[in-house]
Design an enzyme around this catalytic site. Sequence first.
Site, short mmCIF file in Angstrom:
data_model
loop_
_atom_site.label_atom_id
_atom_site.label_comp_id
_atom_site.label_asym_id
_atom_site.label_seq_id
_atom_site.Cartn_x
_atom_site.Cartn_y
_atom_site.Cartn_z
N GLY A 1 92.68 7.09 64.25
CA GLY A 1 93.29 8.09 65.06
C GLY A 1 93.69 6.95 66.33
CG HIS B 1 82.94 13.71 79.58
ND1 HIS B 1 81.25 14.10 79.61
CD2 HIS B 1 82.59 12.31 78.52
CE1 HIS B 1 80.52 13.44 78.82
NE2 HIS B 1 81.39 11.75 78.16
N GLY C 1 94.77 7.41 70.25
CA GLY C 1 93.96 8.89 70.58
C GLY C 1 93.85 7.23 71.62
CG MET D 1 87.19 6.21 72.04
SD MET D 1 86.35 5.02 73.73
CE MET D 1 86.37 3.88 72.48
CG ASN E 1 77.56 6.78 75.53
OD1 ASN E 1 77.79 5.43 75.62
ND2 ASN E 1 77.76 7.85 76.01
CE LYS F 1 82.77 15.20 75.30
NZ LYS F 1 83.34 14.51 73.98
P1 NAP Z 1 92.13 12.01 71.13
O1 NAP Z 1 92.43 10.65 72.61
O2 NAP Z 1 92.22 12.99 71.00
O3 NAP Z 1 92.62 10.67 70.12
C1 NAP Z 1 91.68 11.44 68.90
C2 NAP Z 1 92.50 10.95 67.51
O4 NAP Z 1 91.89 11.38 67.22
C3 NAP Z 1 94.04 10.85 68.12
O5 NAP Z 1 94.19 10.09 68.41
C4 NAP Z 1 94.59 11.81 66.59
O6 NAP Z 1 95.77 11.83 66.16
C5 NAP Z 1 93.17 11.17 65.58
N1 NAP Z 1 93.67 12.20 64.61
C6 NAP Z 1 93.18 13.15 64.53
N2 NAP Z 1 93.34 13.39 63.14
C7 NAP Z 1 93.54 12.16 63.05
C8 NAP Z 1 93.55 12.22 61.04
N3 NAP Z 1 93.41 12.76 60.21
N4 NAP Z 1 94.43 10.67 60.58
C9 NAP Z 1 94.19 9.96 62.27
N5 NAP Z 1 93.90 10.00 63.07
C10 NAP Z 1 94.25 11.17 63.85
O7 NAP Z 1 90.06 11.39 71.73
P2 NAP Z 1 89.20 10.39 72.45
O8 NAP Z 1 89.14 10.92 74.04
O9 NAP Z 1 90.31 9.10 71.99
O10 NAP Z 1 87.88 10.89 71.92
C11 NAP Z 1 87.70 11.08 70.20
C12 NAP Z 1 86.67 10.84 70.05
O11 NAP Z 1 85.74 9.75 70.63
C13 NAP Z 1 85.96 12.49 70.18
O12 NAP Z 1 84.96 12.94 69.20
C14 NAP Z 1 84.94 12.07 71.26
O13 NAP Z 1 84.03 12.74 71.75
C15 NAP Z 1 84.46 10.58 70.95
N6 NAP Z 1 84.22 9.70 71.90
C16 NAP Z 1 83.17 8.68 71.54
C17 NAP Z 1 82.50 7.46 72.73
C18 NAP Z 1 80.80 7.05 71.92
O14 NAP Z 1 80.86 6.28 73.03
N7 NAP Z 1 81.19 7.60 70.37
C19 NAP Z 1 83.44 7.73 73.63
C20 NAP Z 1 84.36 8.01 73.94
C21 NAP Z 1 85.18 9.54 72.87
P3 NAP Z 1 96.99 12.84 66.48
O15 NAP Z 1 96.58 12.73 68.18
O16 NAP Z 1 98.14 12.17 66.33
O17 NAP Z 1 96.46 14.29 66.05
#
Ligand code: NAP
Length: 269
Positions: free
Chosen positions: A8, A155, A11, A13, A124, A159
């Site tokens: 990803g 958020h 995205g 992150m 997190n 999200k």
């Molecule tokens: P985002 O900007 O929507 O990014 C998600 C990414 O996943 C997109 O680039 C998407 O690509 C990619 N993706 C989806 N299906 C895929 C696949 N089959 N193969 C490869 N890539 C794929 O979201 P984000 O804000 O970065 O957050 C992502 C996740 O992390 C969420 O669940 C969020 O809640 C979580 N998060 C966790 C923390 C933590 O500390 N644990 C912190 C921040 C966020 P496409 O756009 O090309 O579909």
Amino acid sequence: MLKVAITGASGRMGRTLIEAIVASDASELGWATVSPGSSLIGVDAGEMAGQGKSGIYLADGLSSGLDQFDVVIDFTTPEATLNHLESIQGKGKTVIIGTTGFTDEQLDRLKHFAQSTPIVFAANYSVGVTLALQLLRTAARVMGEDSDIEVIEAHHRHKVDAPSGTALRMGEAVAQTLGRDLKACAVYGREGQEGPRSKETIGFATVRAGDIVGEHTVLFASEGERLEITHKASSRQTFARGAIRAALWLQDQPPGLYDMEDVIAQPKP
Ligand code: NAP
């Protein structure tokens, strides 16, 4: 030098993780993926993330790059995360999962993969939130039985899951300390003639607005006083740096499912 695959990568992150890896002395980018069918396949990952040329070109999966990385850092979607775990199973890799919003059935599948793969899975990766979980257990022990407990989170507008994984993790830490089952005592939002609040419940309130990176408050309110434990993330870098710290720590661990509390239990290398 730890070689990292970012899934990803395009995205929010994913880009932040590439920036953090470029700035890190202990890790380097070995592989980076985007969704299958993405128009970004073949583009230089560093350039895509605004970090200059990296020589790593965005791929549509992990299978074709298995000799290019030691660890996968995955912040995508639950379905994509499980597909990624499947494609590296039995290949001697470790995995850091930041994705949130898993169903119980998806969590069971994730736990199954952890029997053969070392995995850190945390809602997190900020060190501050991880410490807050410990503070919350103390607060719950001392004041929980006499307090109304509410979790409030905010958020950014993009999200997709609610309440946040972190809010649920905080609620779970409090509920476990008090011997309650979060599934039975959680109240998600209130509307209409709800009647008085029941003492045993843990309430959740969600705000989605603008570009808020992530804010969580747990309040313990009783007659005459209120304790609030608040964490505010002001940059996604905090999650990215925490994920890299977890990746370095995980290299010495046997297969199993770990969380960020296991990582911060040991001094930073
Ligand atoms: P985002 O900007 O929507 O990014 C998600 C990414 O996943 C997109 O680039 C998407 O690509 C990619 N993706 C989806 N299906 C895929 C696949 N089959 N193969 C490869 N890539 C794929 O979201 P984000 O804000 O970065 O957050 C992502 C996740 O992390 C969420 O669940 C969020 O809640 C979580 N998060 C966790 C923390 C933590 O500390 N644990 C912190 C921040 C966020 P496409 O756009 O090309 O579909």
